[in-house]
Design an enzyme around this catalytic site. Structure first.
Site, PDB file in Angstrom:
ATOM      1  N   PRO A  89       0.818  -1.218   0.000  1.00 34.38           N
ATOM      2  CA  PRO A  89       0.000   0.000   0.000  1.00 34.38           C
ATOM      3  C   PRO A  89       0.848   1.262   0.000  1.00 34.38           C
ATOM      4  O   PRO A  89       0.357   2.353  -0.275  1.00 34.38           O
ATOM      5  CB  PRO A  89      -0.832  -0.095   1.291  1.00 34.38           C
ATOM      6  CG  PRO A  89      -0.565  -1.419   1.883  1.00 34.38           C
ATOM      7  CD  PRO A  89       0.577  -2.059   1.178  1.00 34.38           C
ATOM      8  N   ARG A 154      -2.535  -8.896 -20.593  1.00 40.06           N
ATOM      9  CA  ARG A 154      -3.421  -8.381 -21.646  1.00 40.06           C
ATOM     10  C   ARG A 154      -2.651  -7.628 -22.727  1.00 40.06           C
ATOM     11  O   ARG A 154      -3.117  -7.524 -23.862  1.00 40.06           O
ATOM     12  CB  ARG A 154      -4.469  -7.446 -21.038  1.00 40.06           C
ATOM     13  CG  ARG A 154      -5.525  -8.143 -20.209  1.00 40.06           C
ATOM     14  CD  ARG A 154      -6.430  -7.124 -19.529  1.00 40.06           C
ATOM     15  NE  ARG A 154      -7.045  -6.224 -20.484  1.00 40.06           N
ATOM     16  CZ  ARG A 154      -8.138  -6.496 -21.189  1.00 40.06           C
ATOM     17  NH1 ARG A 154      -8.753  -7.655 -21.038  1.00 40.06           N
ATOM     18  NH2 ARG A 154      -8.633  -5.602 -22.038  1.00 40.06           N
ATOM     19  N   ASP A 169      -9.099  -0.018 -24.378  1.00 37.76           N
ATOM     20  CA  ASP A 169      -9.469  -0.108 -22.970  1.00 37.76           C
ATOM     21  C   ASP A 169      -9.446   1.257 -22.305  1.00 37.76           C
ATOM     22  O   ASP A 169      -8.768   2.185 -22.770  1.00 37.76           O
ATOM     23  CB  ASP A 169      -8.488  -1.022 -22.214  1.00 37.76           C
ATOM     24  CG  ASP A 169      -8.737  -2.489 -22.499  1.00 37.76           C
ATOM     25  OD1 ASP A 169      -9.835  -2.826 -22.967  1.00 37.76           O
ATOM     26  OD2 ASP A 169      -7.820  -3.298 -22.255  1.00 37.76           O
TER      27      ASP A 169
END
Length: 229
Positions: A89, A154, A169
């Protein structure tokens, strides 16, 4: 491209190798994946990978030695140093541009933390970059690692059924994607926009670009602010 993943829960990654685009891509040998459990590199009979933090406080911290030895084993197998990413994080946000940047590496090692994180000395000595998937906390780095991998996969040529799918996209050009419609032409009183039915590709492209700008302005004005700054 090869991914090596350091994780206490290697079985979680079957979600990638057994489903969807990432399954087809690995079957087509567009990428390879190997998981490494640091418990296999511990030195005690209990296979301990964590300990209490110096200075006190709640939780446990993943230890330096098992992780360092795991990284050394990966490097030895590759006969090269991989690009090491720690899912944290505290890392830089994962963006489409960062995903594209990661495709330049042939070997990426993803370090999945657990508990309160990993010994900072491991991060300082062995991690090339820390990446975050958002300003929130999950139980471990496995889900973020899978999201990162899926996004990178991808972009591997041949991974998607249509060569332009990734280009269209959301975020590929810095904007959100435009709305999409399929058959039937009318459903529950709602019609497909007429411009999409006319076959004029120049007008369709202009409509889609306008929709992308409008949608980005409405839903993510911060993106446009970043582009204009």
């Amino acid at each position: 491209m090869r991914f090596d993943v350091i994780t206490l829960f290697p079985e979680m990654f079957e979600a990638l190798t057994e489903s969807g685009v990432s399954r087809r891509a690995i079957q087509s040998e567009l990428y390879t994946l190997k998981t490494w459990n640091p418990r296999q590199f511990t030195l005690d009979k209990h296979k301990t990978v964590d300990d209490r933090p110096y200075g006190g406080g709640p939780g446990m911290v993943m230890m330096y030695q098992p992780l360092k030895d795991t990284l050394s084993a990966i490097e030895g197998e590759l006969q090269a140093k991989p690009h090491v990413v720690y899912l944290s994080p505290q890392g830089q946000p994962l963006t489409q541009q960062k995903v594209a940047d990661l495709t330049q590496y042939d070997n990426i090692t993803l370090l999945c933390g657990r508990y309160e994180g990993v010994d900072e000395r491991l991060v300082a000595s062995s991690v090339d970059e820390e990446i975050s998937i958002g300003d929130f906390v999950v139980s471990g780095g496995e889900l973020p690692a899978m999201m990162l991998m899926d996004a990178v996969i991808r972009l591997i040529p041949g991974a998607l059924g249509h060569s332009q799918s990734a280009e269209q996209d959301s975020f590929s050009d810095g904007l959100l994607d435009c709305p999409h419609y399929t058959r039937p032409e009318v459903v529950d009183g709602m019609s497909v926009p007429s411009v999409l039915m006319e076959g004029n590709h120049a007008k369709i492209d202009a409509w889609r670009q306008a929709q992308k700008l409008a949608r980005t302005q409405q839903r993510r004005p911060d993106i446009l602010s970043d582009k204009n700054s």
